[in-house]
Enzyme design. Structure first.
Site, PDB file in Angstrom:
ATOM      1  N   CYS A 188       0.834  -1.204   0.000  1.00  0.00           N
ATOM      2  CA  CYS A 188       0.000   0.000   0.000  1.00  0.00           C
ATOM      3  C   CYS A 188       0.877   1.267   0.000  1.00  0.00           C
ATOM      4  O   CYS A 188       1.531   1.522  -0.999  1.00  0.00           O
ATOM      5  CB  CYS A 188      -1.006  -0.064   1.142  1.00  0.00           C
ATOM      6  SG  CYS A 188      -2.410   1.002   0.843  1.00  0.00           S
ATOM      7  N   HIS A 194      -3.458  -4.772   1.916  1.00  0.00           N
ATOM      8  CA  HIS A 194      -2.804  -5.019   3.217  1.00  0.00           C
ATOM      9  C   HIS A 194      -2.778  -6.519   3.503  1.00  0.00           C
ATOM     10  O   HIS A 194      -3.706  -7.053   4.103  1.00  0.00           O
ATOM     11  CB  HIS A 194      -3.591  -4.309   4.327  1.00  0.00           C
ATOM     12  CG  HIS A 194      -3.330  -2.848   4.414  1.00  0.00           C
ATOM     13  ND1 HIS A 194      -2.493  -2.281   5.353  1.00  0.00           N
ATOM     14  CD2 HIS A 194      -3.783  -1.828   3.664  1.00  0.00           C
ATOM     15  CE1 HIS A 194      -2.453  -0.974   5.188  1.00  0.00           C
ATOM     16  NE2 HIS A 194      -3.241  -0.665   4.155  1.00  0.00           N
ATOM     17  N   GLU A 218      -1.222  -8.124   5.621  1.00  0.00           N
ATOM     18  CA  GLU A 218      -0.938  -8.439   7.030  1.00  0.00           C
ATOM     19  C   GLU A 218      -2.190  -8.399   7.913  1.00  0.00           C
ATOM     20  O   GLU A 218      -2.127  -8.720   9.079  1.00  0.00           O
ATOM     21  CB  GLU A 218       0.118  -7.445   7.563  1.00  0.00           C
ATOM     22  CG  GLU A 218      -0.381  -6.053   7.910  1.00  0.00           C
ATOM     23  CD  GLU A 218      -0.731  -5.149   6.713  1.00  0.00           C
ATOM     24  OE1 GLU A 218      -0.684  -5.633   5.558  1.00  0.00           O
ATOM     25  OE2 GLU A 218      -1.072  -3.982   6.946  1.00  0.00           O
TER      26      GLU A 218
HETATM   27  N1  GLN Z   1      -3.509   6.463   0.687  1.00  0.00           N
HETATM   28  C1  GLN Z   1      -2.261   6.182   1.325  1.00  0.00           C
HETATM   29  C2  GLN Z   1      -1.116   6.940   0.675  1.00  0.00           C
HETATM   30  O1  GLN Z   1      -1.289   7.539  -0.328  1.00  0.00           O
HETATM   31  C3  GLN Z   1      -1.954   4.702   1.333  1.00  0.00           C
HETATM   32  C4  GLN Z   1      -3.003   3.987   2.146  1.00  0.00           C
HETATM   33  C5  GLN Z   1      -2.520   2.765   2.850  1.00  0.00           C
HETATM   34  O2  GLN Z   1      -1.315   2.532   2.986  1.00  0.00           O
HETATM   35  N2  GLN Z   1      -3.456   2.019   3.391  1.00  0.00           N
HETATM   36  O3  GLN Z   1      -0.031   6.926   1.195  1.00  0.00           O
END
Ligand code: GLN
Length: 196
Positions: free
Chosen positions: A79, A170, A172
């Protein structure tokens, strides 16, 4: 024993420790750049990429993480971590670590779908993988050496390029540890190759 570090500056790092341990490796939370010498692979967790970048600069991690990867040590960005690995970020001149040949779009699934779960087939890793997306990015384009591992709604949400692994979701946050186990396997292979 293979030791995987989880960058613990901000975000969902404790859950990654649990997932690594469930996958049969040992895990440490990395808060100082000197700890990179004690680990075989690194996970960069989800959170807020701009915040994590600010803390990477504050604790002087940028160049040490780049050289950790360039030496052949695997890095897994999830992410926000995926955004940090990317060589291009849509709509931004800023790039963070820039080690992986992918172009990403932040918060790409739109406001009405801030968080959701989906079942994905991850090529060579897992069928019917339970993926949790939270304000997730997706990958808009990949380089010729980057292998697309999974798509959702036609968008790339997981990819691998040599020692770099990245996903939009995610892995995890559930008890489905198959993607983490795949990364542990990458780290074990790299550790053997680097010892030769
Ligand atoms: N929207 C976040 C970003 O741009 C990432 C979101 C996440 O890691 N769950 O950093």
């Amino acid at each position: 024993m293979t030791t995987i570090g989880v960058l613990g500056l901000q975000g969902a790092f404790r859950e990654h420790v649990r997932s690594v341990e469930a996958s049969g490796a040992s895990a440490v939370v990395v808060k100082r750049k000197e700890q990179l010498d004690e680990i075989d692979g690194l996970i960069i967790p989800g959170g807020e990429s701009t915040t994590i970048r600010r803390l990477i600069d504050k604790y002087e991690f940028l160049e040490p993480i780049q050289s950790f990867g360039k030496q052949g040590n695997p890095i897994f960005g999830t992410c926000a971590g995926l955004i940090l690995l990317a060589s291009e970020i849509d709509g931004s001149y800023d790039v963070h670590l820039g080690v992986m040949d992918i172009k990403v779009r932040r918060n790409a699934f739109g406001r009405q779908r801030e968080s959701f779960e989906a079942h994905l087939d991850i090529d060579g890793v897992a069928d019917d993988f339970n993926a949790v997306f939270i304000r997730a990015p997706y990958i808009e384009g990949v380089g010729e050496n980057t292998k697309v591992l999974a798509r959702y709604d036609g968008h790339i949400v997981a990819a691998q390029e040599d020692q770099y692994l990245a996903c939009s979701f995610h892995p995890e946050l559930t008890d489905d540890h198959r993607l983490t186990a795949h990364f542990v396997g990458m780290v074990e292979e790299a550790k053997k190759a680097l010892a030769l």
